[in-house]
Design a protein around this motif. Structure first.
Motif, mmCIF file in Angstrom:
data_model
loop_
_atom_site.group_PDB
_atom_site.id
_atom_site.type_symbol
_atom_site.label_atom_id
_atom_site.label_comp_id
_atom_site.label_asym_id
_atom_site.label_seq_id
_atom_site.Cartn_x
_atom_site.Cartn_y
_atom_site.Cartn_z
ATOM 1 N N UNK A 104 0.826 -1.202 0.000
ATOM 2 C CA UNK A 104 0.000 0.000 0.000
ATOM 3 C C UNK A 104 0.862 1.255 0.000
ATOM 4 N N UNK A 105 1.930 1.230 0.814
ATOM 5 C CA UNK A 105 2.820 2.384 0.873
ATOM 6 C C UNK A 105 3.533 2.580 -0.459
ATOM 7 N N UNK A 143 11.526 6.502 -6.731
ATOM 8 C CA UNK A 143 12.701 6.723 -5.882
ATOM 9 C C UNK A 143 12.792 8.176 -5.441
ATOM 10 N N UNK A 144 12.427 9.115 -6.322
ATOM 11 C CA UNK A 144 12.392 10.516 -5.904
ATOM 12 C C UNK A 144 11.488 10.690 -4.690
ATOM 13 N N UNK A 145 10.352 10.001 -4.700
ATOM 14 C CA UNK A 145 9.406 10.161 -3.598
ATOM 15 C C UNK A 145 9.936 9.526 -2.317
ATOM 16 N N UNK A 146 10.593 8.370 -2.438
ATOM 17 C CA UNK A 146 11.154 7.749 -1.239
ATOM 18 C C UNK A 146 12.352 8.527 -0.716
ATOM 19 N N UNK A 147 13.060 9.228 -1.579
ATOM 20 C CA UNK A 147 14.109 10.131 -1.088
ATOM 21 C C UNK A 147 13.500 11.215 -0.212
ATOM 22 N N UNK A 148 12.327 11.690 -0.606
ATOM 23 C CA UNK A 148 11.645 12.698 0.207
ATOM 24 C C UNK A 148 11.253 12.110 1.561
ATOM 25 N N UNK A 149 10.741 10.900 1.573
ATOM 26 C CA UNK A 149 10.396 10.236 2.832
ATOM 27 C C UNK A 149 11.634 10.120 3.715
ATOM 28 N N UNK A 240 4.996 17.413 -0.555
ATOM 29 C CA UNK A 240 5.573 16.308 -1.305
ATOM 30 C C UNK A 240 5.390 14.960 -0.666
ATOM 31 N N UNK A 241 4.420 14.829 0.237
ATOM 32 C CA UNK A 241 4.187 13.549 0.913
ATOM 33 C C UNK A 241 2.690 13.230 0.870
ATOM 34 N N UNK A 242 2.298 12.065 0.335
ATOM 35 C CA UNK A 242 0.880 11.749 0.165
ATOM 36 C C UNK A 242 0.252 11.081 1.381
ATOM 37 N N UNK A 344 12.281 3.825 6.755
ATOM 38 C CA UNK A 344 11.234 4.147 5.787
ATOM 39 C C UNK A 344 9.876 3.686 6.312
ATOM 40 N N UNK A 345 9.829 3.261 7.575
ATOM 41 C CA UNK A 345 8.598 2.738 8.165
ATOM 42 C C UNK A 345 7.561 3.829 8.395
ATOM 43 N N UNK A 346 7.999 5.088 8.339
ATOM 44 C CA UNK A 346 7.101 6.171 8.711
ATOM 45 C C UNK A 346 5.860 6.259 7.827
ATOM 46 N N UNK A 347 5.930 5.844 6.552
ATOM 47 C CA UNK A 347 4.736 5.905 5.703
ATOM 48 C C UNK A 347 3.679 4.940 6.230
ATOM 49 N N UNK A 348 4.067 3.687 6.466
ATOM 50 C CA UNK A 348 3.112 2.724 7.025
ATOM 51 C C UNK A 348 2.673 3.135 8.422
#
Length: 745
Positions: A104-105, A143-149, A240-242, A344-348
């Motif tokens: 989902x993330x 990858x651009x988006x995960x760099x932001x995360x 920049x974060x959904x 990168x757990x912060x999205x979940x």
């Protein structure tokens, strides 16, 4: 209009309501990301393009190595730092790990990039003229988006110290140590969670008041995200974060504050004599790993040339250097370790919070993911339970380890002895990631009256039930609270006994809003009258240089000032009070009643107006205003503006809850640039049994584009102390008079 198909065969609908707030509805996470990315790009395409350039390490290529980022870092320093992260492929490894982000993330982030790209393709680059047609604006990837995360995760870690990490060099290197970058002070937040014993409606309420950046990469953006039957959350997320960082669903609301916990440590290395790139652990010599990091830099003639720097690291982390006490010498060096360097757990984590139906669900999600970086959590639910926790990512440093391994002076961060392997981070069996404190060691509290945090430690989340027993790396116990924390506790107590003049005891939604924007100033409440009495009795005071100073005009300004952070004529004297505090009011003799651990919410108190030091500081402040050619009764409006709009509020150090920090320090100014930091997204939410009621203000607006109607619309609203009514149900959204609908194929 029939719903057109999105890439997954379902419709993604963006409904814009008043003040440009997007309500995105989709059948799945990919579609939700698509809508969120498209909506954000409509408002801030150039801002996200610029973030992508930063995170790709390409600022020097496009803007030159000597320019700076929005946060003030040199472009070359920023590029070297981010390129080092990128070539380490840490993000790709974390994405590929068995315990990596959920499907989902991943779908959400892919969809967000798709939505941004869809907007660019449809507008020929951007509707914002500040970057339209620019070569550095490009389609984004997952990858651009995960760099932001990752950037958000390490905001208080590596992201806060790029210069210290890329200028760390062995002795004799021509690269000078990092020059400290002046960043906005008091980055933090206020949050209050109210339970049924504190509210007139016998339900839960939350006040979220993050103090964050207005003109940086880390602005808030308001959005409402819905997947029917799966997710329905409204609030604000990072640009920049959904996902929503601070917000509410139908039964629960939450907010965060910057935690007092230390999320990084330094290891002090003992170097091998004659070899400053080798170090000793447990008597055994080890060589540092060298890394060649190359970035492209535009030259004055327009050509682009590579710049390469050799950087060093150990298995614990990169080398770190601070001018003076933290320099790399022939015998000593320092290694930087960030607890969020693999997070990168912060999205979940934030998706799980958004899906929580009550505070017990929030607590369970924090324990399950342990993905929050550098923040406390405050929440309340429709059953009337209020919740506080500092369950986040914290290095496993117990008090025993700290006492045994602390190595010399703390240079802004905890320093441990790197010459002993026994001084490395430990671990707990309930920790999601080894080397971190497990949730069982971290503080949490459920109450039915109130909890709060104003960036001090967890100790007084509720003064009636102080939290203790956690490791000192999480925060202290039994120490003086900041003036802002004390004012927040005063505001709660005064509302509960009805002494604040806002009606019968107990919180209602209007009373919570009025408390938030009351602009009380604790130090003024504790001493303005006494200071005025002293200066009226002593119209001439002696400055620190021995000269006599006529203080009558300043005294009259303070006497006429109402002691708050309001704007207009009533604010004359407010700025003088602020500079007076910065110029020396504070000190060991400031208070007549000292701090008492048995009465921590009400002490220290009563400013010692008769102190010779405070009298001298008063005279010095008058002289400073005269030397700057600034009147002592300068209205607060003059120095506290955003796009020409007067902004009420005041500094946290003064004891203000509604924090507004201008870009000025100790020197008086007659005119200041726009506000850069302070109260940003303000949310007051009530979880009634028939659904949520929410009021909000995103003070700096939805868009960085100065041509957008949503750049200053909410700043003007804030200046009038008006709020946006939250629209959550389908009926509420459909009734908005400014409703505009877009369906994405």
């Amino acid at each position: 209009m029939p719903a057109a198909a999105s890439p997954d065969g379902q419709a993604t609908v963006i409904r814009r309501t008043s003040y440009g707030i997007p309500h995105i509805k989709a059948a799945d996470y990919r579609g939700l990301g698509l809508g969120a990315g498209y909506a954000f790009a409509e408002d801030n395409a150039c801002a996200l393009a610029d973030i992508a350039v930063t995170l790709a390490g390409e600022r020097s290529r496009w803007h030159g190595p000597g320019a700076t980022t929005l946060s003030g870092d040199n472009n070359l320093v920023s590029d070297l730092y981010h390129q080092r992260v990128n070539q380490s492929r840490v993000i790709e490894r974390l994405l590929a790990a068995p315990n990596g982000p959920s499907r989902q993330a991943r779908d959400l982030m892919r969809g967000y990039a798709d939505g941004y790209n869809r907007h660019l393709a449809g507008t020929g680059g951007s509707t914002d003229v500040t970057c339209r047609g620019a070569q550095w604006v490009r389609p984004l990837t997952e990858i651009d988006m995960w760099r932001r995360v990752y950037q958000v995760a390490t905001f208080e870690g590596g992201e806060s110290a790029p210069g210290n990490l890329v200028t760390a060099q062995p002795p004799g290197s021509p690269v000078p140590p990092a020059t400290p970058v002046a960043r906005p002070g008091d980055v933090g937040s206020n949050a209050i969670g109210l339970g049924k014993a504190a509210t007139a409606g016998r339900t839960g309420m939350v006040l979220g008041n993050p103090h964050f950046l207005w003109q940086d990469d880390f602005r808030f953006y308001q959005q409402h995200l819905t997947i029917p039957g799966e997710l329905n959350v409204s609030g604000a997320g990072m640009a920049g974060a959904p996902f929503v960082l601070i917000g509410h669903n139908d039964r629960m609301a939450w907010s965060h504050t910057t935690s007092d916990a230390e999320v990084t440590t330094l290891s002090k290395l003992a170097l091998v004599p004659g070899d400053p790139t080798s170090y000793v652990v447990d008597g055994q010599a080890h060589r540092m790993t060298s890394e060649q990091v190359t970035v492209a830099a535009r030259q004055p003639d327009g050509s682009v040339r590579p710049v390469t720097r050799t950087l060093y690291r150990t298995p614990e982390g990169p080398l770190y250097e601070l001018p003076g006490p933290g320099e790399w010498t022939d015998s000593t060096a320092y290694v930087f370790r960030d607890a969020n360097a693999d997070n990168l757990r912060l999205v979940d984590q934030w998706l799980a919070i958004a899906r929580s139906g009550n505070v017990q669900d929030v607590h369970a999600s924090l324990k399950r993911h342990q993905g929050l970086p550098w923040v406390n959590t405050v929440a309340a639910d429709s059953t009337g339970a209020a919740y506080y926790a500092d369950i986040q990512v914290v290095p496993h440093v117990t008090d025993e380890l700290r006492a045994r391994c602390a190595a010399g002076p703390q240079i802004g961060r905890l320093v441990l002895d790197g010459s002993r392997s026994s001084c490395g981070w430990g671990s707990d069996p309930d920790a999601v990631v080894p080397g971190r404190l497990g949730p069982g060691r971290l503080p949490s509290l459920v109450r039915h009256d109130h909890v709060s945090n104003m960036n001090n430690s967890p100790w007084l989340a509720n003064p009636a039930q102080p939290l203790t027993g956690y490791p000192s790396i999480v925060g202290d116990v039994g120490t003086e609270r900041s003036p802002r924390t004390r004012l927040g506790l005063d505001m709660i107590a005064d509302r509960l006994d009805g002494s604040d003049g806002l009606g019968a005891p107990g919180f209602t939604l209007p009373a919570l809003q009025a408390s938030m924007l009351g602009n009380r100033n604790l130090t003024a409440e504790q001493g303005r009258v006494a200071i005025v009495a002293v200066c009226q009795a002593n119209p001439t005071l002696t400055a620190s240089d021995g000269s006599p100073v006529d203080v009558r005009a300043a005294c009259a300004a303070l006497a006429a000032w109402d002691g708050t952070g309001e704007t207009g004529e009533r604010s004359r004297g407010a700025y003088f009070w602020r500079v007076y505090g910065n110029n020396g009011m504070r000190g060991p003799d400031m208070w007549l009643v000292p701090f008492d651990v048995a009465d921590p919410a009400r002490t220290p108190r009563d400013i010692n107006a008769g102190s010779p030091r405070l009298k001298q500081a008063f005279a010095d402040t008058v002289k400073a205003f005269a030397a700057a050619g600034v009147p002592v009764d300068l209205p607060l409006d003059t120095v506290q503006q955003y796009a020409g709009i007067p902004i009420h509020g005041c500094n946290g150090a003064e004891g203000c809850f509604n924090v507004i920090n201008g870009p000025y320090g100790r020197v008086p100014v007659s005119q200041a640039p726009d506000i850069r930091h302070g109260s940003s997204f303000v949310m007051a939410a009530e979880l009634t049994r028939s659904g949520p009621r929410m009021r909000s203000i995103l003070i700096h607006g939805q868009s960085v584009n100065k041509a957008s109607p949503h750049h200053t619309d909410q700043a003007r609203l804030y200046a009038r102390k008006q709020w946006v009514t939250g629209l959550f149900t389908e009926t509420e959204i459909a009734r908005d008079p400014r409703l505009a609908v877009r369906v994405l194929r």
